[in-house]
Motif scaffolding. Structure first.
Motif, PDB file in Angstrom:
ATOM      1  N   ALA A 363      40.282  42.531  32.748  1.00 44.70           N
ATOM      2  CA  ALA A 363      41.538  41.868  33.053  1.00 44.70           C
ATOM      3  C   ALA A 363      41.710  40.716  32.072  1.00 44.70           C
ATOM      4  O   ALA A 363      40.754  40.290  31.411  1.00 44.70           O
ATOM      5  N   PRO A 364      42.926  40.189  31.910  1.00 48.61           N
ATOM      6  CA  PRO A 364      43.130  39.066  30.976  1.00 48.61           C
ATOM      7  C   PRO A 364      42.107  37.961  31.191  1.00 48.61           C
ATOM      8  O   PRO A 364      41.843  37.523  32.302  1.00 48.61           O
ATOM      9  N   MET A 365      41.529  37.489  30.072  1.00 42.07           N
ATOM     10  CA  MET A 365      40.373  36.590  30.120  1.00 42.07           C
ATOM     11  C   MET A 365      40.773  35.138  30.339  1.00 42.07           C
ATOM     12  O   MET A 365      41.828  34.700  29.863  1.00 42.07           O
ATOM     13  N   PRO A 366      39.928  34.363  30.980  1.00 41.27           N
ATOM     14  CA  PRO A 366      40.143  32.911  31.053  1.00 41.27           C
ATOM     15  C   PRO A 366      39.896  32.277  29.689  1.00 41.27           C
ATOM     16  O   PRO A 366      39.214  32.847  28.829  1.00 41.27           O
ATOM     17  N   TRP A 367      40.454  31.087  29.505  1.00 40.87           N
ATOM     18  CA  TRP A 367      40.263  30.387  28.241  1.00 40.87           C
ATOM     19  C   TRP A 367      38.779  30.194  27.944  1.00 40.87           C
ATOM     20  O   TRP A 367      37.981  29.932  28.833  1.00 40.87           O
ATOM     21  N   GLY A 368      38.433  30.349  26.668  1.00 39.46           N
ATOM     22  CA  GLY A 368      37.085  30.054  26.209  1.00 39.46           C
ATOM     23  C   GLY A 368      36.053  31.099  26.526  1.00 39.46           C
ATOM     24  O   GLY A 368      34.855  30.832  26.413  1.00 39.46           O
ATOM     25  N   PRO A 401      53.042  47.877  28.808  1.00 45.80           N
ATOM     26  CA  PRO A 401      52.892  47.183  30.089  1.00 45.80           C
ATOM     27  C   PRO A 401      53.012  48.157  31.260  1.00 45.80           C
ATOM     28  O   PRO A 401      53.823  49.084  31.227  1.00 45.80           O
ATOM     29  N   THR A 402      52.218  47.922  32.276  1.00 45.62           N
ATOM     30  CA  THR A 402      52.282  48.764  33.480  1.00 45.62           C
ATOM     31  C   THR A 402      52.634  47.955  34.720  1.00 45.62           C
ATOM     32  O   THR A 402      52.520  48.472  35.837  1.00 45.62           O
ATOM     33  N   GLY A 403      53.039  46.709  34.543  1.00 45.29           N
ATOM     34  CA  GLY A 403      53.382  45.873  35.678  1.00 45.29           C
ATOM     35  C   GLY A 403      52.374  44.756  35.874  1.00 45.29           C
ATOM     36  O   GLY A 403      51.664  44.371  34.939  1.00 45.29           O
ATOM     37  N   LEU A 404      52.293  44.229  37.087  1.00 46.37           N
ATOM     38  CA  LEU A 404      51.395  43.133  37.397  1.00 46.37           C
ATOM     39  C   LEU A 404      50.233  43.604  38.263  1.00 46.37           C
ATOM     40  O   LEU A 404      50.377  44.514  39.078  1.00 46.37           O
ATOM     41  N   ALA A 405      49.084  42.970  38.053  1.00 43.99           N
ATOM     42  CA  ALA A 405      47.911  43.173  38.910  1.00 43.99           C
ATOM     43  C   ALA A 405      47.338  41.799  39.214  1.00 43.99           C
ATOM     44  O   ALA A 405      46.995  41.048  38.290  1.00 43.99           O
ATOM     45  N   ASN A 406      47.275  41.449  40.479  1.00 44.22           N
ATOM     46  CA  ASN A 406      46.809  40.128  40.888  1.00 44.22           C
ATOM     47  C   ASN A 406      47.629  39.010  40.246  1.00 44.22           C
ATOM     48  O   ASN A 406      47.093  37.952  39.873  1.00 44.22           O
ATOM     49  N   GLY A 407      48.917  39.271  40.074  1.00 39.34           N
ATOM     50  CA  GLY A 407      49.822  38.268  39.533  1.00 39.34           C
ATOM     51  C   GLY A 407      49.799  38.125  38.037  1.00 39.34           C
ATOM     52  O   GLY A 407      50.509  37.268  37.485  1.00 39.34           O
ATOM     53  N   MET A 408      49.005  38.937  37.331  1.00 36.97           N
ATOM     54  CA  MET A 408      48.919  38.874  35.873  1.00 36.97           C
ATOM     55  C   MET A 408      49.329  40.213  35.263  1.00 36.97           C
ATOM     56  O   MET A 408      49.159  41.266  35.883  1.00 36.97           O
TER      57      MET A 408
END
Length: 445
Positions: A363-368, A401-408
């Motif tokens: 899933a999209p990574m947190p900063w750093g 894009p396929t939409g949102l998952a857990n708001g992301m």
């Protein structure tokens, strides 16, 4: 003129927080918009395919009269004497440049921040990366600061920012879009083979239009290939390899769900979707590291060390530590092995003209997330190997894009043979129709 005014209003409203566009010349932009309006009145038949469309240019491509800093303080006054070829093409198509978008130093992280311009925030959530290296480009398009963004991609730098911001992002085949920028003294072999320039936008049709504008008139670039954009059968359903297992990686549940959702959309449209594994994703990662990181040691690392930026230094050092030792023998063998692996990929793409695979295994990574040492970087590279393998094989790739998952945002990657970008876009439209992004829900969108 009214269109440009509307986008400038949007920039004024949200860019101060997001920091996607880091340089503007509004006087020049409005002068160009006036010229576009006058041409429409005088000779409407001469209007290009992007006539009057506001777009952004990444900080690593030359725009005449502006700095090509690439996020590096030492390059802050590297003023381009002329446009790069892709920028010249976009101008000829009628586009209006509204600004320059932020990058990590040297355009070499999946996280966009640098000592010159600071951090670019993801419009969906501040603590999640905006992607890199075309992070500013992706945020500008996602937040409605422009209609279309220019990006570059050597290891996912278009596709990953598109993934984390909910965009369509196309990495064309290297050589499809002319890459020459006059301020770049020399381009190593890996940069020539792996790097591509392409468009990011909210919709597939806009990406397709951007690609059409970017491709012509590349004779000054020795890597440019004059190949027709369309090929027979690109819009027809074909056999699809569904890749939901990546060597040494564990797919996040939301990534697996996105792949299943996209596979259902393609199947409903007549595509024949089968589970199949492309050859050597792990080997492609190894070869990319052997080639690119050898070139980084030779051509870039001294400048990285000279910068006062611990983040880029830590990230590049960890990536170097994940690569084989740099020597002429290893570099030459990696180039030779790549030829054999590329041949196997071509054979696979004969059986499966379209590949549906993760953009990233995470899933999209947190900063750093790239700043925690060598072993953490090794795991990150494996999770990003679907991005890197496509670049290593010099293939086109498209984040859908396929939409949102857990708001992301969540998305999938489509891959095809070289110069079959229209096949990717056709399949991308099918998935897009079933998964419209809820832009109104994005805090910055």
């Amino acid at each position: 003129m009214e269109v440009l005014q509307a986008f400038c209003g949007r920039i004024d409203a949200v860019n101060g927080r997001l920091n996607a566009i880091v340089y503007e010349d509004r006087e020049r932009a409005f002068d160009m918009a006036r010229r576009r309006d006058e041409l429409l009145r005088r000779a409407p038949g001469e209007a290009g395919c992007l006539h009057g469309v506001p777009l952004t240019i990444k900080l690593n491509a030359d725009v005449a009269g502006e700095a090509t800093s690439n996020g590096v303080p030492a390059h802050a006054r590297r003023i381009a004497a002329q446009d790069s070829l892709v920028v010249a093409n976009l101008r000829r198509a009628g586009a209006v440049i509204v600004g320059r978008t932020n990058v990590p130093p040297f355009s070499f992280r999946w996280f966009t921040e640098n000592p010159l311009h600071g951090r670019t925030l993801n419009p969906w959530r501040d603590d999640i990366t905006s992607g890199g290296s075309s992070g500013g480009a992706a945020v500008a398009a996602a937040a409605g600061l422009c209609a279309l963004s220019h990006g570059t991609d050597i290891a996912g730098s278009i596709r990953y920012p598109a993934y984390v911001n909910g965009l369509a992002g196309l990495r064309p085949t290297p050589g499809r879009v002319p890459a020459y920028s006059p301020t770049v003294d020399m381009r190593f072999a890996g940069l020539q083979m792996f790097s591509a320039q392409g468009p990011l936008a909210r919709r597939m049709d806009d990406v397709a239009l951007g690609l059409r504008a970017m491709v012509p008139n590349g004779f000054a670039d020795p890597t440019w290939v004059d190949v027709p954009l369309e090929a027979a059968g690109d819009a027809e359903p074909v056999r699809v390899a569904l890749v939901d297992e990546i060597p040494n990686a564990r797919l996040a549940p939301e990534v697996r769900d996105a792949l299943a959702q996209a596979a259902r959309s393609l199947t409903s449209a007549g595509y024949a979707v089968e589970h199949a594994a492309p050859p050597g994703i792990d080997e492609a990662l190894e070869l990319w590291l052997a080639i690119v990181m050898t070139e980084v040691r030779v051509g870039m690392f001294a400048e990285v060390e000279a910068m006062d930026d611990p983040s880029i230094l830590a990230s590049v050092r960890a990536m170097i530590d994940c690569a084989p030792p740099a020597d002429l023998h290893g570099y030459a063998v990696a180039l030779a092995r790549r030829d054999g692996l590329k041949r196997k990929w071509h054979e696979f793409l004969e059986r499966y003209p379209l590949v549906l695979m993760p953009t990233s295994c995470r899933a999209p990574m947190p900063w750093g997330a790239d700043l925690h040492g060598t072993e953490s970087m090794r795991m990150l590279l494996v999770d990003q190997s679907p991005l890197i393998a496509v670049a290593a094989m010099s293939l086109p790739g498209l984040n859908v894009p396929t939409g949102l998952a857990n708001g992301m945002p969540m998305g999938v990657q489509l891959v095809a043979r070289g110069f079959r970008e229209q096949r990717l876009l056709a399949a991308g439209r099918v998935i897009e129709c079933d998964a419209a992004m809820p832009w109104c829900d994005a805090p910055g969108g």
